[in-house]
Motif scaffolding. Structure first.
Motif, PDB file in Angstrom:
ATOM      1  N   PHE A 228      22.798 -24.017 -17.692  1.00  0.00           N
ATOM      2  CA  PHE A 228      21.892 -25.006 -18.264  1.00  0.00           C
ATOM      3  C   PHE A 228      21.484 -24.602 -19.677  1.00  0.00           C
ATOM      4  CE2 PHE A 228      21.482 -25.473 -13.710  1.00  0.00           C
ATOM      5  CZ  PHE A 228      21.550 -26.857 -13.554  1.00  0.00           C
ATOM      6  N   ASP A 229      21.534 -25.554 -20.590  1.00  0.00           N
ATOM      7  CA  ASP A 229      20.994 -25.375 -21.931  1.00  0.00           C
ATOM      8  C   ASP A 229      19.493 -25.624 -21.879  1.00  0.00           C
ATOM      9  OD1 ASP A 229      23.646 -25.176 -22.670  1.00  0.00           O
ATOM     10  OD2 ASP A 229      23.694 -27.048 -23.806  1.00  0.00           O
ATOM     11  N   THR A 230      18.720 -24.713 -22.422  1.00  0.00           N
ATOM     12  CA  THR A 230      17.268 -24.883 -22.464  1.00  0.00           C
ATOM     13  C   THR A 230      16.749 -24.336 -23.793  1.00  0.00           C
ATOM     14  OG1 THR A 230      16.728 -22.717 -21.495  1.00  0.00           O
ATOM     15  CG2 THR A 230      17.161 -24.533 -19.951  1.00  0.00           C
ATOM     16  N   SER A 231      15.526 -24.716 -24.133  1.00  0.00           N
ATOM     17  CA  SER A 231      14.953 -24.308 -25.409  1.00  0.00           C
ATOM     18  C   SER A 231      13.553 -23.745 -25.198  1.00  0.00           C
ATOM     19  CB  SER A 231      14.889 -25.519 -26.351  1.00  0.00           C
ATOM     20  OG  SER A 231      14.283 -25.182 -27.576  1.00  0.00           O
ATOM     21  N   ALA A 232      13.328 -22.519 -25.631  1.00  0.00           N
ATOM     22  CA  ALA A 232      12.019 -21.889 -25.483  1.00  0.00           C
ATOM     23  C   ALA A 232      10.948 -22.758 -26.135  1.00  0.00           C
ATOM     24  CB  ALA A 232      12.033 -20.497 -26.112  1.00  0.00           C
ATOM     25  N   GLY A 233       9.869 -22.994 -25.388  1.00  0.00           N
ATOM     26  CA  GLY A 233       8.806 -23.826 -25.905  1.00  0.00           C
ATOM     27  C   GLY A 233       9.108 -25.311 -25.876  1.00  0.00           C
TER      28      GLY A 233
END
Length: 298
Positions: A228-233
């Motif tokens: 999964f691609d995710t982005s901090a914050g």
């Protein structure tokens, strides 16, 4: 339930998360952000883009950023065209992401070409990259909905996935670019992609525009997706997709998966510290669930 025991998180905050920031984020802050994400346990990361500074000025320091990533991390650089790939080849980076929108209108807005023309340009580039032993990631935008054309047919998305697979890419990143998908749609599309291309790595990329991203991840897990691609914050957005808000937050995804007994290898406390670092440098407040609660409890 059909759930994996381990999931790989591909952190996209330094690239996809920051690309839409109007004010330039200091290069040294970006470097520290990347290092803290690595310290939190991130092993794969989109670190920057080799794109025209005229169109995405936030990425004008790409050549400097790639030099700061420590060994042992799969550092992925986005390169949308021949010029970008040539710039990547001047660095030590060995993982490249290319991208195409399923929707012709989105693709024209994004890279000034219809989808078919983009693929005709990319296929020989992918072949060259593979001959040079690069890891190639294909990012497929507007896989569910387009901000200009509306609903995208599953068959069109699967057809584009197949084209990339035949071109020899190592991974597909299939994106709900404007955050309109719901769990039934996520399960349906990813089940069909996994059935069609069982040997290819597939990652799901969800935006949280309508607060359905976590539910969509749960559906994708049951469809066999474990990347999964995710982005901090929850940082992010797309300059060519009006109304698209940030990517699903890394911390919220990691919290959910860990509570479900699924290993990510990521330390939530250290991840929170990385978000603390980047918060003053971005234009909007970070209001993701886990981060807000973690800070209130301290």
């Amino acid at each position: 339930m059909n759930l994996p025991t381990k999931v790989t998180i591909i952190e996209v905050g330094p690239r996809d998360g920051l690309q839409n920031e109007e004010s330039f984020v200091d290069t040294e802050v970006k470097k520290k952000f990347i290092l803290q994400l690595v310290g939190a346990g991130i092993k794969e990361m989109e670190v920057t883009s080799f794109v025209s500074p005229k169109w995405v000025p936030q990425m004008r320091d790409a050549a400097e950023i790639v030099q700061a990533v420590p060994a042992g991390v799969k550092s992925i650089v986005l390169a949308p065209n021949r010029r970008g790939v040539d710039r990547v080849m001047e660095t030590s980076i060995n993982a490249v992401a290319v991208f195409v929108g399923v929707s012709n209108t989105f693709n024209k807005k994004n890279i000034n070409k219809p989808t078919k023309e983009s693929m005709e340009e990319l296929i020989p580039i992918i072949s060259e990259l593979k001959k040079r032993n690069y890891f190639v990631r294909a990012c497929i935008s507007t896989a569910f909905y387009c901000p200009y054309e509306g609903k995208v047919a599953e068959a069109d998305t699967i057809s584009l996935c197949r084209e990339f697979a035949e071109a020899g890419v190592d991974e597909l990143s299939v994106a709900d670019t404007i955050g309109m998908a719901v769990p039934t749609e996520a399960f349906s599309l990813f089940s069909k992609i996994k059935k069609e291309l069982p040997e290819l790595m597939v990652a799901a990329h969800f935006h949280d525009t309508r607060k359905t991203a976590l539910a969509n991840i749960f559906a994708a897990l049951q469809a066999g997706i474990d990347r999964f691609d995710t982005s901090a914050g929850g940082l992010g957005g797309c300059p060519f997709a009006p109304g698209a808000t940030g990517n699903v937050a890394t911390e919220d995804v990691v919290y959910m998966l860990q509570r479900m007994g699924i290993d990510t290898g990521i330390n939530l406390d250290k991840l929170t510290e990385a978000i603390d670092l980047i918060t003053p440098a971005v234009s909007r407040p970070i209001t993701t669930g886990y981060y807000q609660l973690a800070r209130k409890s301290n």
